[in-house]
Design a protein around this motif. Structure first.
Motif, PDB file in Angstrom:
ATOM      1  N   ILE A 172       0.839  -1.204   0.000  1.00 22.57           N
ATOM      2  CA  ILE A 172       0.000   0.000   0.000  1.00 22.57           C
ATOM      3  C   ILE A 172       0.871   1.251   0.000  1.00 22.57           C
ATOM      4  O   ILE A 172       1.764   1.404   0.831  1.00 22.57           O
ATOM      5  CB  ILE A 172      -0.934   0.017   1.223  1.00 22.57           C
ATOM      6  N   GLN A 183      -5.211  -1.092   5.904  1.00 13.66           N
ATOM      7  CA  GLN A 183      -4.990  -1.905   4.712  1.00 13.66           C
ATOM      8  C   GLN A 183      -3.532  -2.323   4.569  1.00 13.66           C
ATOM      9  O   GLN A 183      -3.244  -3.364   3.973  1.00 13.66           O
ATOM     10  CB  GLN A 183      -5.463  -1.137   3.473  1.00 13.66           C
ATOM     11  N   MET A 259      -4.964   2.459  -2.765  1.00 12.44           N
ATOM     12  CA  MET A 259      -6.175   1.795  -2.287  1.00 12.44           C
ATOM     13  C   MET A 259      -7.172   2.824  -1.781  1.00 12.44           C
ATOM     14  O   MET A 259      -6.797   3.948  -1.418  1.00 12.44           O
ATOM     15  CB  MET A 259      -5.818   0.811  -1.167  1.00 12.44           C
TER      16      MET A 259
END
Length: 416
Positions: A172, A183, A259
């Motif tokens: 990420i 995430q 993301m």
């Protein structure tokens, strides 16, 4: 209905995530001890007997803000012989113009322009047919590929003729919000650990759509990517493995991705993932009954049980809510949704799983441990999203007409 029904619901809600967490940790540790522990540094990939041409494929739709960075990193690959094929799939922004300009800067770049939005699968198909290489590395138009990634992916494709695809290790990029930080931990402790465990027991649920390498002859064998599946990556992964091609995971093949960092964006993304899994299960379940497909059974069973768990959680929450407004019979009463001793056990095991995965992933990101303490929020946020998206997605997949083209929908790429 006796009280045993409620106890069964609650026991399943508790023991399923507990059992899967233990399986993922065990599988991840076995993978690490067997393959990762003795590997050289990511910066020193092993020498190979040959270095054939590799085609780097980038399907793009409205990627004007990111495409220059993506192409620049692809051009810096350490692999000695490669071409870059970018597909402008009916973009409404300046993606096409930027790609045409980039061809003047990078002589290994070729650009295909599609006049209308045909979908990622069609873009990948078009690029594959135009590719000169027998090996493909496919990345998204907003991804940044590590310069050693192609080499690490090719280690597997050149090492065994049975390997049809290799999935890389997405990392990420955007971490400015709580959802972004969560995430980071998710891709390490859930997705990365699951892929390691699945590699140990023989079949991987899916390659990563944002970074994966393919053997062209394997894609030809299964008919390339289907254009009517919401998640073309899950679909092609199942078809490759059902044709007995092997899929491997390579954690050294890093790819930095954007993301969603809004609840709306995260919901849309996870709903698409859940619908894609359900579509694949519904389309191929009858073929899975064959004894020849027995190595796919564990992957399929794991997914089916996860759907049952989501329904189980929904029933528990519904019964608890009803108990707050009407008098429920004792056999139907859910006393509380708040953590009791079993919730504490799940929390401890969950944090242990995060710790194991982050310790393994320190090989690839030295400072990843700083996200550990944010992960206490993961079970609440993501289990709720997983439950609701699974329940919503299954009827969507059931009612979808076969042959309906899956086209691009620009995602939420977070706060940067």
């Amino acid at each position: 209905m006796n009280a045993g029904f409620i106890h069964t619901l609650l026991d399943f809600a508790f023991f399923y995530p507990l059992a899967m967490s233990l399986i993922w940790m065990t599988g991840g540790l076995i993978y690490f001890l067997r393959w990762e522990r003795t590997e050289p540094s990511r910066l020193k990939p092993p020498a190979l007997p040959s270095y054939p041409m590799v085609s780097l494929i980038v399907p793009c739709h409205n990627e004007g803000l990111q495409v220059r960075e993506t192409i620049a990193h692809l051009a810096e690959q350490t692999w000695p012989d490669f071409e870059i094929i970018a597909v402008n799939d009916g973009s409404k922004d300046d993606t096409g113009e930027q790609l045409d300009q980039l061809m003047k800067e990078y002589p290994q770049l070729r650009v295909l322009h599609l006049s209308s939005n045909q979908g990622k699968a069609m873009g990948l198909r078009a690029a594959t047919l135009a590719a000169k290489g027998e090996y493909l590395v496919c990345v998204d138009g907003d991804a940044v590929l590590d310069r050693y990634a192609t080499h690490w992916l090719m280690v597997h494709l050149l090492g065994s003729a049975r390997v049809g695809a290799v999935t890389g290790n997405p990392r990420i990029r955007n971490r400015s919000t709580l959802l972004g930080k969560l995430q980071v931990g998710e891709f390490s402790s859930i997705i990365g650990l699951i892929k390691r465990a699945q590699r140990v027991y023989g079949r991987i649920f899916t390659v990563s759509g944002v970074i994966a390498a393919f053997r062209k002859v394997a894609l030809h064998d299964v008919g390339y990517w289907n254009t009517d599946m919401v998640t073309e990556d899950i679909d092609v992964s199942w078809r490759l493995q059902m044709r007995h091609w092997e899929i491997r995971y390579e954690p050294n093949a890093l790819c930095w991705i954007l993301m969603p960092e809004t609840l709306r964006g995260l919901w849309k993304q996870r709903l698409r993932w859940a619908q894609g899994g359900s579509e694949v299960l519904l389309r191929y379940w009858s073929k899975l009954l064959s004894w020849r497909q027995r190595r796919m059974w564990l992957v399929a069973i794991e997914y089916v049980v996860s759907l049952i768990w989501s329904l189980d959680m929904a029933v528990i929450v519904l019964l608890w809510l009803l108990g707050q407004v009407v008098e429920m019979p004792p056999s139907m009463r859910v006393p509380t949704l708040f953590a009791q001793w079993n919730g504490v056990v799940l929390g401890v095991v969950c944090m242990l799983q995060f710790l194991v995965s982050l310790l393994i992933d320190r090989r690839y990101e030295k400072r990843i441990g700083r996200n550990y303490f944010w992960m206490i929020w993961y079970p609440i946020a993501y289990w709720m999203i997983t439950t609701t998206t699974s329940i919503v997605a299954f009827p969507k997949a059931l009612l979808k007409r076969k042959g309906t083209r899956a086209v691009w929908v620009s995602p939420d790429r977070g706060v940067r």
